[in-house]
Design an enzyme around this catalytic site. Sequence first.
Site, PDB file in Angstrom:
ATOM      1  N   CYS A  50      56.062  37.167  38.841  1.00  0.00           N
ATOM      2  CA  CYS A  50      54.833  37.416  37.558  1.00  0.00           C
ATOM      3  C   CYS A  50      54.850  36.139  36.776  1.00  0.00           C
ATOM      4  O   CYS A  50      55.841  35.602  36.154  1.00  0.00           O
ATOM      5  CB  CYS A  50      55.095  38.838  36.845  1.00  0.00           C
ATOM      6  SG  CYS A  50      54.545  38.596  35.355  1.00  0.00           S
ATOM      7  N   CYS A  53      55.458  36.595  33.079  1.00  0.00           N
ATOM      8  CA  CYS A  53      57.197  37.129  32.789  1.00  0.00           C
ATOM      9  C   CYS A  53      57.676  35.564  32.871  1.00  0.00           C
ATOM     10  O   CYS A  53      58.501  35.377  31.874  1.00  0.00           O
ATOM     11  CB  CYS A  53      57.592  37.820  34.125  1.00  0.00           C
ATOM     12  SG  CYS A  53      56.678  39.623  34.117  1.00  0.00           S
ATOM     13  N   CYS A 395      33.982  34.823  36.268  1.00  0.00           N
ATOM     14  CA  CYS A 395      34.158  36.116  36.005  1.00  0.00           C
ATOM     15  C   CYS A 395      33.442  37.040  37.112  1.00  0.00           C
ATOM     16  O   CYS A 395      32.261  36.758  37.451  1.00  0.00           O
ATOM     17  CB  CYS A 395      33.622  36.553  34.758  1.00  0.00           C
ATOM     18  SG  CYS A 395      33.227  38.329  34.205  1.00  0.00           S
ATOM     19  N   CYS A 398      30.695  39.279  35.758  1.00  0.00           N
ATOM     20  CA  CYS A 398      29.537  38.520  35.462  1.00  0.00           C
ATOM     21  C   CYS A 398      28.699  38.361  36.555  1.00  0.00           C
ATOM     22  O   CYS A 398      27.603  38.378  36.709  1.00  0.00           O
ATOM     23  CB  CYS A 398      29.898  37.334  34.775  1.00  0.00           C
ATOM     24  SG  CYS A 398      30.816  37.244  33.262  1.00  0.00           S
TER      25      CYS A 398
END
Length: 492
Positions: A50, A53, A395, A398
């Site tokens: 991650c 992380c 996005c 979008c």
Amino acid sequence: MLCLQVLSILLIATAALASEEDVLELGDNDFDSRLSEIDTALVMFYAPWCGHCKRLKPEYAKAAEDLVRNDPPVTLVKVDCTEAGKETCNKNSVSGYPTLKIFRNGEFSQEYKGPREANGIAKYMKAQVGPASKELKSVADLEKFLASEKESVVIGFFENESDLKAAFFKLADKLREKVQFAHSSYKDVLAKQGVTDAVILFRPAHLKNKFEPSSVTYSGPAESSDLNDFLTKNFYGLAGVRKSDNQREFKSPLVVVYYAVDYVKNPKGTNYWRNRVLKVAEQFAGKVNFAVSPNDEFTHELNEFGIEFAQSDKPKVAARDASEKKYVLKEEFSVESLTNFVNDLLNEKLEPYIKSEPIPENQDEPVVVAVAKNFEDVVVNNDKDTLIEFYAPWCGHCKKLAPAYDELAEKLKGEDVAIVKMDATANDVPPNYDVRGFPTLYWAPKDKKNNPVRYDGGREVDDFLKYIAKEATNELKGWDRSGKEKPAKTEL
């Protein structure tokens, strides 16, 4: 030989800074048993792959080094949800990484909602243990408390019960997650400070300077609200260290000086520049707020001012006035240039910086394109009801909306309504539009452009049409107020 020795020392220092030896790693076999022995623990449930992380881990380790020495101590724990801690993570309803939770004596207490950088984590967790104000029983306790804190602290000195003491404890309880409080009624401590009933704000040793006192004594009414105002005014001093966890506490008008602020690796160099900022800030106390910020922590913010990040450059300066307009110091940083810049800011002689794409040469498409430099023309002064979409080119939501939005604009051709879109990543968004995600849509009635309304309805063409038909200042030509299409007029 000298270079090799210096390199060796730097490598050792870097390794020490990156060490996670103060973070306790637990798994399915020992999580419950070990955690039950710990009064207060912050647990990070993570996955090694991650990215969030990986970014959090070094900050978490720095915070652990501080918190393990706190009185009372706070233990920072990590659990690998992909290997030894799979069952523990499932049992604690971990669905994303990293997830942080606070445990007390092995039992889940609450979700962690604090900052995610070292100082912020440490401050937040210190507030979770012990009383809101730490009792100082000796001069040694006082000196240790002052030496251990990295930010300003507030200490109450009370020989007897008083209204000021009551106000102090009320405020300490309210601000326990933001400010470190301590108090004492012991005679030797009061004698050391030379007071019997007082509240004093102490600045940390590394921020002491010749331009402002190292401590400030409260002299107002014995009311927690007045005491709160005193702290707000004095907590960061003439030029506070503004970081990601406290940036919202610095209010406009604000002048920020960005450079390699680092009180761990380079305190002397950090104060070299800060002292020059303080010299200027002293002249404008009460008129403008000042701060210094680490440039590597605010690269995105620098970009918002059109400033390119360069680690070795001299400090860069950006400012916001009371109306949140942005300004940039174009000259090379110096005491003189900063002084002139602030004078011009106060006298409204500066040209605001506007982050904007070029104004489109034509507007041939049904959806009107707004950029920061033409927003007044295509939205505020267009004399039409306006639906505005703030989007990001990358996005997915979008991109999914785009066909419906284009169709909507095509259908409303000839109506007293403008359908507008703006790339919010490449343009400054006006302050009365709160854009925190994409796409964000607002409805701005023609006579109330200063009070736009966030659109939270459906995103199909019919959803938009029904909303606009109902909210339009003047009834649409092609739809009634319920959104029902009007029958076409036939010629006789």
